[in-house]
Scaffold this motif. Structure first.
Motif, PDB file in Angstrom:
ATOM      1  N   CYS A 373       0.840  -1.217   0.000  1.00 16.86           N
ATOM      2  CA  CYS A 373       0.000   0.000   0.000  1.00 16.86           C
ATOM      3  C   CYS A 373       0.865   1.253   0.000  1.00 16.86           C
ATOM      4  CB  CYS A 373      -0.947   0.004   1.199  1.00 16.86           C
ATOM      5  SG  CYS A 373      -2.234  -1.251   1.069  1.00 16.86           S
ATOM      6  N   LYS A 376       2.231   2.129  -3.224  1.00 18.21           N
ATOM      7  CA  LYS A 376       1.233   2.641  -4.179  1.00 18.21           C
ATOM      8  C   LYS A 376       0.607   3.967  -3.713  1.00 18.21           C
ATOM      9  CE  LYS A 376       1.021  -1.228  -6.692  1.00 18.21           C
ATOM     10  NZ  LYS A 376       2.005  -1.338  -7.742  1.00 18.21           N
ATOM     11  N   ILE A 409      -6.430   0.622  -3.599  1.00 16.87           N
ATOM     12  CA  ILE A 409      -5.050   0.153  -3.361  1.00 16.87           C
ATOM     13  C   ILE A 409      -5.053  -1.015  -2.374  1.00 16.87           C
ATOM     14  CG2 ILE A 409      -2.810   0.808  -2.379  1.00 16.87           C
ATOM     15  CD1 ILE A 409      -3.351   3.699  -3.435  1.00 16.87           C
TER      16      ILE A 409
END
Ligand SMILES: Cc1ncc(COP(=O)(O)O)c(C=O)c1O
Length: 419
Positions: A373, A376, A409
């Motif tokens: 996560c 991203k 995400i």
């Protein structure tokens, strides 16, 4: 050429104790609402909210304005020397909003652990009893007393003993049955010695654990029957996180004392103990307080936070956020075998990750997921005694677009770790 984050990382490892950890290596320069920006201009959607401190969002303009205005006028006297208006008015407001149909008073401190320490001091003074009952999976801070009260050994307690005396620990959520509690009173500590039971209404660091219905009502009844005070540690679960100002309100229970910190002043260091006036007043004058507790700027921020709650529908926003999260999590629970329980209440929601036939805690997968996560552009934290619960503490002001992107995400991450 090292990047700015790397340069700061080098400086940090030279001058900041290795005993302090950080989840990420991004040095944050600014933040607004539910968005963080690092020194290199990378943006992150914030599902961590400073570990539950930014419920109304980063740098809320009204809080910033209140801080600026107060800082221009007065930054410090020490309340023990010269009192001032912002502390008195914030105390009045806190006493008004805290559950309990009885006169209340407050004392201001600097951080959550200090609030818990003071709640224990007050409870011991009032009851003239030494013992404190706490819970498995509980978290109350890192000072000597509060780390003793905290359940998880590593990283909080390991190597830091000897611990404070007279702290007794019960399992959470399954001991309200009178038999088990009577057993505890026979084998662990006699009730006449117990000053207070200190409980998080929804356990935070321990894994977003909500006790079964009726638990708190029964626990508090047992406290009352035995002259034991009930202290609700609302440091993580309070300030609207579960959809009510204080999580304990979900059970209609009126604690004798409540500890608050974190989102009380939206990032300024401020904490409080608020509770029954007769208990708060039992302590002799000068027995409570400190140099900075209830600093004028922090109290001005706290006043602004409570105005924002009232005037910008923060509780409604919290409820709406909780509902959106729950809808998505319930769908994921059907899709991803790795998801065990959906934990928590309102917008204090977490995903337990488990694996194998025996549904063992999937701590490594939780680490992989939070790392995925972050890479991203989503900051999300884990918690739980086994580190396998993904917890959401996103600001209530997160936009639908940011929330959707963040959840997208997280979903991609769940797919990634499921492969
Ligand atoms: C329930 C609870 N109590 C106490 C604390 C300690 O607060 P602080 O870190 O401000 O000392 C925390 C912090 O996470 C908490 O979640």
């Amino acid at each position: 050429m090292a990047s700015q984050n790397e340069q700061l990382g080098t400086l940090r490892s030279k001058f900041i104790s290795d005993g302090v950890g950080s989840t990420t290596t991004n040095y944050i320069e600014s933040a607004r609402g539910a968005l963080l920006r690092d020194v290199e201009g990378q943006e992150f959607i914030d599902f961590a909210g400073g570990i539950g401190t930014m419920n109304i969002g980063h740098c809320h303009p009204r809080v910033v304005a209140a801080i600026k205005e107060q800082a221009e006028k007065l930054m410090h006297t020490c309340f023990l020397v010269n009192p001032y208006e912002s502390a008195v008015k914030l105390a009045r407001k806190l006493c008004e909003i805290a559950p309990g149909d009885f006169p209340k008073k407050a004392v201001f401190l600097n951080c959550g652990a200090e609030a818990v320490e003071n709640a224990v001091k007050i409870a011991r003074y009032y009851t003239k009893r030494p013992a404190i009952i706490v819970f498995e999976n509980g978290y109350h801070g890192r000072t000597l007393l509060t780390m003793t009260m905290t359940s998880k050994v590593k990283p909080y307690k390991f190597g830091f003993g000897p611990f404070a005396p007279e702290i007794y620990r019960m399992p959470f959520g399954d001991v309200a049955g009178p038999d088990k509690l009577n057993d505890f009173f026979i084998k662990q500590v006699n009730p006449e010695s117990v000053a207070a039971v200190v409980a998080e209404p929804v356990q935070g660091e321990g894994g977003f654990i909500v006790p079964p219905p009726g638990y708190f009502q029964e626990l508090v009844k047992i406290c009352r029957d035995n002259g034991i005070l009930f202290v609700a540690d609302e440091i993580q679960s309070g300030m609207g996180r579960t959809g009510k100002m204080f999580a304990i309100e979900h059970w209609g229970v009126e604690p004798d004392l409540i500890t608050v910190a974190k989102s009380l002043a939206a990032g300024m260091p401020l904490a409080a103990v608020v509770g029954r006036a007769d208990i708060m007043d039992a302590v002799h004058a000068w027995g409570l307080g400190g140099t900075y507790g209830g600093n004028p700027v922090a109290c001005a921020a706290g006043q602004a936070v409570l105005k924002v709650f009232e005037e910008e529908n923060m509780l409604e926003k919290s409820v709406a956020l909780g509902e959106k999260l729950m809808a998505r999590f319930a769908k994921w629970q059907q899709e991803f075998d790795i998801i065990g329980e959906i934990r928590g209440l309102g917008a204090m929601l977490g995903l337990e990750l488990v694996k194998g036939e025996s549904r063992q805690p999937a701590a490594d997968e939780a680490k992989q997921l939070t790392a995925f996560c972050l890479q991203k552009g989503l900051l999300v934290l884990s918690c739980g005694s086994y580190g396998n619960v993904i917890r959401i503490l996103a600001p209530f002001v997160i936009t639908d677009e940011q929330l959707d992107k963040g959840l997208g995400i997280l979903e991609a991450g769940l797919k990634d770790i499921s492969n």
